[in-house]
Design a protein around this motif. Structure first.
Motif, PDB file in Angstrom:
ATOM      1  N   LEU A 233     -89.828 -15.730 -44.302  1.00  0.00           N
ATOM      2  CA  LEU A 233     -90.168 -14.787 -45.657  1.00  0.00           C
ATOM      3  C   LEU A 233     -88.527 -13.672 -45.612  1.00  0.00           C
ATOM      4  N   GLU A 234     -88.147 -14.125 -46.490  1.00  0.00           N
ATOM      5  CA  GLU A 234     -86.464 -13.882 -46.882  1.00  0.00           C
ATOM      6  C   GLU A 234     -87.254 -12.347 -46.827  1.00  0.00           C
ATOM      7  N   LEU A 235     -88.546 -11.245 -47.076  1.00  0.00           N
ATOM      8  CA  LEU A 235     -88.278  -9.918 -46.818  1.00  0.00           C
ATOM      9  C   LEU A 235     -88.608  -9.758 -45.994  1.00  0.00           C
ATOM     10  N   ALA A 236     -88.551 -10.339 -44.807  1.00  0.00           N
ATOM     11  CA  ALA A 236     -89.600 -10.194 -43.278  1.00  0.00           C
ATOM     12  C   ALA A 236     -88.997 -11.334 -42.418  1.00  0.00           C
ATOM     13  N   PRO A 237     -87.620 -11.080 -42.097  1.00  0.00           N
ATOM     14  CA  PRO A 237     -86.826 -12.233 -41.636  1.00  0.00           C
ATOM     15  C   PRO A 237     -87.151 -11.975 -40.334  1.00  0.00           C
ATOM     16  N   GLU A 238     -87.547 -10.871 -39.616  1.00  0.00           N
ATOM     17  CA  GLU A 238     -87.312 -10.929 -38.444  1.00  0.00           C
ATOM     18  C   GLU A 238     -89.020 -11.216 -37.313  1.00  0.00           C
ATOM     19  N   ILE A 239     -90.002 -11.654 -38.286  1.00  0.00           N
ATOM     20  CA  ILE A 239     -91.466 -12.174 -38.254  1.00  0.00           C
ATOM     21  C   ILE A 239     -90.948 -13.599 -37.930  1.00  0.00           C
ATOM     22  N   PRO A 240     -91.523 -14.062 -36.915  1.00  0.00           N
ATOM     23  CA  PRO A 240     -91.295 -15.676 -36.363  1.00  0.00           C
ATOM     24  C   PRO A 240     -92.602 -16.448 -37.482  1.00  0.00           C
TER      25      PRO A 240
END
Length: 327
Positions: A233-240
């Motif tokens: 996700l663009e808003l949560a790029p740290e989430i795989p």
């Protein structure tokens, strides 16, 4: 003299009829020439309501006609779907649907008052990925930790859902099938109470739409461990993604699509579809979609038709096999 008058009168009548026909034909070809309503089968405020408002603004500017949103909530979207299905097929009613009315409800309700397959496809506005969420204090750091804990505490971990047969419920069923785990289902009447249950620690897990979850995750009130999408996700790029986190073949998403009442002229559907495509290419529209974690789609009616057939085929296998029902 009388004959001349009769001939003149007949000619005038013929001209009037021809003129009337030309006006009617012009009105048909000059679509749209009056306000269009978009029926949303859920209350205002959710993603399925926000997206048609964003796109509707662009359609209104393009056509110079009002685009009015009408929220007709109830029965998992079936009330709005029935209203749309029985509306005049003149191009002035559009139905904005999530998976329920078009793909899910036919498998979980004994009888519908409309035929989902009879709607005329227009366009797929966007796809909303499903994310795996846990309560803040659950002792897990990633997806594999959740799987290990669920296996260790077989039949003990609980998960909330938006209700029987909803996307969140079906996502949890698929997760259990793929991971060979057993969770306890706690259904709620909608997204808000399900999220509240997770935030307050009443349940352990929730599979939810990314658009709804980002705020709670950013606020530190819940954990977000994986997203069911091809890309992060663009808003949560740290989430795989689920694949990156070690679970392949996990497919779960909500979508918002425009369809028209049965019998609508396919040419009108094409006209609306082209206008939606144009709107979805607008940078401001794409930005507003990204703000609610929706992936813009677009495409022609035949592409939406193919997408729905694929979704229905997937759900036809998943739902009956797990005896999901609301009746």
């Amino acid at each position: 003299m009388h004959r001349v008058l009769r001939d003149a009168s007949l000619l005038a009548c013929l001209l009037a009829v021809a003129t009337g026909m030309n006006v009617a034909q012009a009105q048909q070809t000059q679509y749209p020439n009056r306000a269009i309503r978009i029926i949303v089968p859920f209350p205002a405020g959710g993603t399925v309501d926000i997206l048609p408002r964003i796109v509707g603004e662009r359609l209104s500017k393009k056509w110079g006609q009002a685009v009015v949103i009408e929220n007709k909530a109830g029965a998992g979207g079936n009330i709005g779907a029935q209203i749309a299905a029985t509306s005049a097929p003149d191009g002035y009613t559009i139905f904005s649907s999530s998976p329920g009315p078009l793909a899910i409800n036919q498998f979980i309700y004994k009888k519908l008052q409309y035929d989902p397959a009879a709607f005329v496809p227009i366009s797929l506005l966007g796809v909303v990925p499903t994310v795996l969420l846990t309560r803040k204090d659950l002792p897990v750091a990633n997806l594999q930790d959740v799987v290990a804990l669920a296996r260790k505490k077989d039949g003990v971990l609980t998960y909330a859902s938006q209700g029987n047969g909803t996307t969140s419920h079906l996502a949890a069923i698929m997760f259990q099938s793929l991971t060979k785990t057993k969770l306890v289902h706690v259904p709620y009447a909608g997204t808000a109470p399900a999220m509240l249950a997770l935030v307050s620690g009443q349940v352990d897990l929730l599979f939810d739409n990314a658009s709804v979850s980002i705020g709670q995750y950013r606020g530190g009130r819940i954990k977000m461990l994986a997203v069911a999408a091809e890309k992060r996700l663009e808003l949560a790029p740290e989430i795989p993604t689920f694949t990156e986190a070690g679970l392949r073949n996990f497919e779960s998403r909500a979508f918002i699509a425009f369809v028209a009442p049965p019998g609508t002229d396919p040419a009108i559907a094409e006209t609306v579809s082209a206008a939606v495509d144009e709107a979805l290419k607008d940078p401001d529209v794409r930005k507003r979609f990204a703000e609610v974690s929706v992936i813009p789609q677009g495409g022609r009616p035949e592409q939406l038709s193919a997408f729905l057939k694929k979704e229905i085929a997937r759900l036809r296998e998943l739902i009956p096999a797990n005896s999901v029902s609301v009746d």
